[in-house]
Structures are given as structure tokens and as C-alpha cells.
Design an enzyme around this catalytic site. Structure first.
Site, PDB file in Angstrom:
ATOM      1  CE1 TYR A 160      19.352 -20.341  59.203  1.00  0.00           C
ATOM      2  CE2 TYR A 160      17.960 -22.021  59.428  1.00  0.00           C
ATOM      3  CZ  TYR A 160      18.388 -20.532  59.711  1.00  0.00           C
ATOM      4  OH  TYR A 160      17.009 -20.198  60.749  1.00  0.00           O
ATOM      5  CD  GLU A 215      15.079 -20.638  62.242  1.00  0.00           C
ATOM      6  OE1 GLU A 215      15.387 -21.400  62.045  1.00  0.00           O
ATOM      7  OE2 GLU A 215      15.456 -19.497  61.656  1.00  0.00           O
TER       8      GLU A 215
END
Ligand code: FAD
Length: 407
Positions: free
Chosen positions: A95, A137
Site C-alpha cells: 500500500y 483483507e
């Protein structure tokens, strides 16, 4: 929660970011791949060429930024992305790379207009969205009541059988090379395959819906061969390879099943499974599951294809409809062949319409559909016009995160 001042800045700058969204996301990908070429192994490079991925990301960033205060309305979209990330095995450490390059792209495209304060606010916004996804997730990578975590990363499967289903669709029956057990999945879910072609610098990842029911001891995918439409456009990379190169006995690395499009097995409502072309794969999985569980639900299986030549699983569905009193099969051919006409192999020619749906499908059904984009838009619009509530409308989209609501 994001601080109020930063939120004001986001809201004030949303229009200008939206105006330049495609330029920003296009630049973002170029920038990120220049800094991190290894990410070309993960992102679909054909979608980069066609502009699909930057458009999809632009739409997602805009939607998320516009809902920072209250994300409930975009939760389904986030869930879809989180499931795709599970399938691609995206992990939290990826990310910051995306964040850094996205902010860099905003700064470079907006130029002087992007003050430090503005970039700071957008960094915070990205952090909020990234955290939401990472949290979602995290749960998907663990065993849950709904679904086992399966395995980590890619696992080698062997092609046990390769079976032609139509002129353009071929099935691959996959069994794990380690001969271990394979977890059940929810009918409608997909896996990601990794293709590593000798001589090519990067791997290619693609999703394929599992086209048979869970509990068979194998996973089956059914793939449409994407031929080159003309001499300027190349054929589909992975589908062509699977059709022409991957043979019985060969190995294919895949990830564990994922996806938010699946049949609610606890429900007892009528169910309408509506597909166009190769979009039938997840719906065949649902149909086979309902049949195997001897479900009493009223099932309408609607399939639209160009003609009988490209109609996969035709006999399979016909047999089921003959044997199971609760299953009805409807075939719609856009351009029926002379043979289709002679065999009376379809109930309607042309396209699926609202009128046809109203006449033939129960209004209290749960609707599941999948197919090419124009088909998806038409079905979605028809169900809306008929007044089907959103919670009864479920669909899978074979493209990148696309939009079937527009038009
Ligand atoms: P790509 O190389 O990705 O090309 C895609 C298309 O773009 C091709 O038609 C190609 O001809 C065209 N193209 C290439 N270059 C250009 C260019 N420069 N300009 C314009 N067009 C270009 N597919 C199935 O067959 N069965 C399934 O069950 C299935 N399930 C799916 C489930 C999910 C959740 C998703 C997201 C997708 C699914 N797909 C399925 C689609 C699949 O993942 C692939 O997208 C598909 O097989 C095409 O991949 P490819 O590598 O062959 O084509």
C-alpha cells in the site's frame, strides 16, 4: 476518522482532482512502474494499454474520497476490491508504494495548484481508504465461518483434463500437484492464475470463475479464447496461451478461491441465474451446486449467446432442466444459425429485454448475472426498472472494476 480541516480541503479539491482524474491515474501507473517495475508482474498490462485500469482506479479514488466521512455506501465496492486483492495476494506492505506514487502523480499533474496542505490532506485520505482495505483483507486471509483461508500465495495445480465446451470455450480440470486436499469455495467465486511465459519479462495474472460446484476434488475453470479482432489488436495473452499451449499434465499456479459474488445457500427464494457468453461460468457453478444439494428452490437459468456454435454447456443445462422439475432453462440467441432454428434451440432471438424478463422470471427471485458489459448494463437497468430491490441484485464483472450503472 479524518480531521475536519483536512476533510474540508478534500471536499474543496474533489472537483479539480475529478477533472484531472484520468490524467492523474495514467501518470500514476507510469510513475509507479518506472519506480517499481516488479509490479508489472501483478497489474494487468493489457488493461494499461487500453486505459481500462487508470479509468477504473480514477473512479474508485473519486468514489472513496467523496465518501470519507461515512463509508457505508461504498462498503460493497470496497469488499469487491478487497476480495480481488485476496485473489491477487496483495499484502499491506504494497500500500505505501501505491500511496507514494498516487500522491506524487497528483502533485505532478496539478503542479503549483497542489499546495503542501492539499497533498497532506490527500495523503490522509489515502491512508483512511488503505486502512479500511487492509483491515478487510486481513479477515479474508484468515479462516472464517463462511470460508477457509485456503493457502497462501500461489499453489501449483496440474491440468487433469482439458475439455472443449464450444467453438470458443474450453474447460480445464485442475488438481493440486501436492495431491493435498482443496478447500471448498462459495459457488460463484474465482481464482487467479499465474502465467509465466518463457522469454517474457513479466508474469500475467488473470481471474477465472470456478465453473463447477465445490466438493468435487478438483477446481474447474472454463476459458474463452480471445482471438485478435483485427491485425492492429493482439489476441488475449492468457486465454490464447491456455487454449493453445496448456495441455493435460501441465502445471498452472493458482491462488485460493475468492470473490464476493456467490450464491446465498441459506435462502429459499426463487433464483434467476442470467448469463451472456462466457459469463455463464459462475452461474453454472451455482446451478450445479443447487442440483447437487437437491435444492427445492425455483431456478431459472437464462443464457444468452451469439448462436448455438458458441453455446457452452448446452447439453449439460438441457439435461438438468429435463430431470429437475424446479429448474427451467431459457436460451436466447442473438443470431441463431439455420441449425438452431431447425432444432428450435432457443426461446428468443436478439437481446434480452425488460419485457422478456417480466414475462418469464419470477419477480420475487434473487437475481445473479454475469456477461459482457453491454449485456450487464441492459440486465441491470431492466431489473431496476422492474423495481427489483438492490439487495436482490447480484453480479460479477469480468473486466477490471467497471461501472455498469452508467448509461
Ligand atoms: P488480455 O491480454 O488481457 O486482453 C484482453 C482483451 O483486450 C483481448 O480481447 C485482447 O484482444 C484485447 N486487446 C489487447 N491489446 C489491445 C489493444 N491494444 N487495444 C484494444 N484491445 C486490446 N474469462 C473467461 O474466459 N472465463 C471465466 O470464467 C472468467 N472469469 C472471470 C472472473 C473474474 C472475477 C474476472 C475479473 C475475469 C474473468 N474472466 C473470465 C476474464 C479473464 O480474467 C481475462 O480477462 C480474459 O481471459 C482475457 O485475458 P487475456 O490475457 O486472454 O487477454
Amino acid at each position: 476518522p479524518i480531521d475536519a480541516k483536512k476533510l474540508d480541503i478534500i471536499n474543496a479539491t474533489l472537483p479539480v482532482v475529478a477533472e484531472h482524474a484520468e490524467a492523474i491515474t495514467t501518470h500514476f501507473y507510469q510513475r509507479m512502474f518506472a519506480n517499481h517495475p516488479e509490479l508489472k508482474n501483478i497489474f494487468n498490462q493489457t488493461h494499461q494499454i487500453t486505459g481500462r485500469q487508470p479509468r477504473a482506479l480514477a473512479a474508485a479514488v473519486y468514489a472513496a474520497a467523496a465518501h470519507l466521512e461515512d463509508m457505508t455506501t461504498i462498503l460493497p465496492a470496497l469488499e469487491r476490491i478487497a476480495q480481488k486483492h485476496r485473489s491477487l495476494q496483495i499484502k499491506p506492505d504494497q500500500y505505501p508504494i501505491v500511496g507514494e506514487n498516487l500522491l506524487g502523480a497528483i502533485q505532478e499533474v496539478l503542479g503549483n495548484a497542489a499546495t503542501d496542505e492539499i497533498i497532506d490532506a490527500w495523503a490522509e485520505a489515502y491512508g483512511v481508504i488503505a486502512d479500511a482495505l487492509i483491515r478487510m483483507e486481513e479477515t479474508l486471509y484468515r479462516d472464517t465461518e463462511l470460508q477457509p483461508a485456503g493457502w497462501n500465495g500461489f499453489r501449483n495445480f496440474v491440468v487433469d483434463r482439458k475439455v472443449k465446451e464450444s467453438d470458443v470455450i474450453t474447460s480445464f480440470y485442475l488438481k493440486p500437484e501436492d495431491q493435498g486436499s482443496i478447500p471448498d469455495f462459495l459457488p460463484g467465486q474465482y481464482i487467479t492464475v499465474k502465467l509465466d511465459v518463457e522469454g517474457q519479462p513479466y508474469t500475467h495474472l488473470r481471474q477465472y470463475s470456478l465453473s463447477d460446484r465445490p466438493g468435487t476434488g478438483y477446481y474447474r475453470i472454463s476459458v474463452k479464447r480471445e482471438d485478435a479482432p483485427n491485425s492492429d489488436i493482439p489476441a488475449g495473452i492468457v486465454s490464447s496461451y491456455l487454449h493453445s499451449q496448456l495441455e493435460e499434465g501441465d502445471v498452472l499456479p493458482i491462488t485460493a478461491p475468492a470473490g464476493d459474488f456467490y450464491l446465498d445457500m441459506a435462502a429459499d427464494t426463487p433464483v434467476a441465474l442470467i448469463s451472456g457468453g462466457v459469463g455463464l461460468t459462475p452461474l453454472i457453478s451455482m446451478l450445479n451446486t443447487l442440483v447437487a444439494e437437491q435444492s427445492k428452490r425455483e431456478v431459472s437459468f437464462v443464457h444468452a449467446a451469439l448462436s448455438g456454435n458458441v453455446h457452452a454447456f448446452k447439453n449439460h443445462v438441457q439435461e438438468i432442466a429435463k430431470q429437475a422439475v424446479n429448474v427451467r432453462s431459457f436460451v436466447i440467441y442473438e443470431k441463431p444459425s439455420a441449425q438452431d432454428i431447425q432444432e428450435q434451440a432457443f426461446v428468443k432471438d436478439g437481446f434480452i429485454t425488460l419485457e422478456w424478463i417480466k414475462e418469464n422470471l419470477p419477480k420475487d427471485a434473487d437475481f445473479y448475472f454475469c456477461g459482457p458489459t453491454p449485456f450487464m448494463k441492459a440486465v441491470n437497468k431492466a431489473l431496476k426498472q422492474w423495481g427489483i430491490p438492490a439487495e436482490k441484485v447480484h453480479y460479477e464483472f469480468f473486466g477490471s472494476f467497471g461501472d455498469i450503472e452508467s448509461e
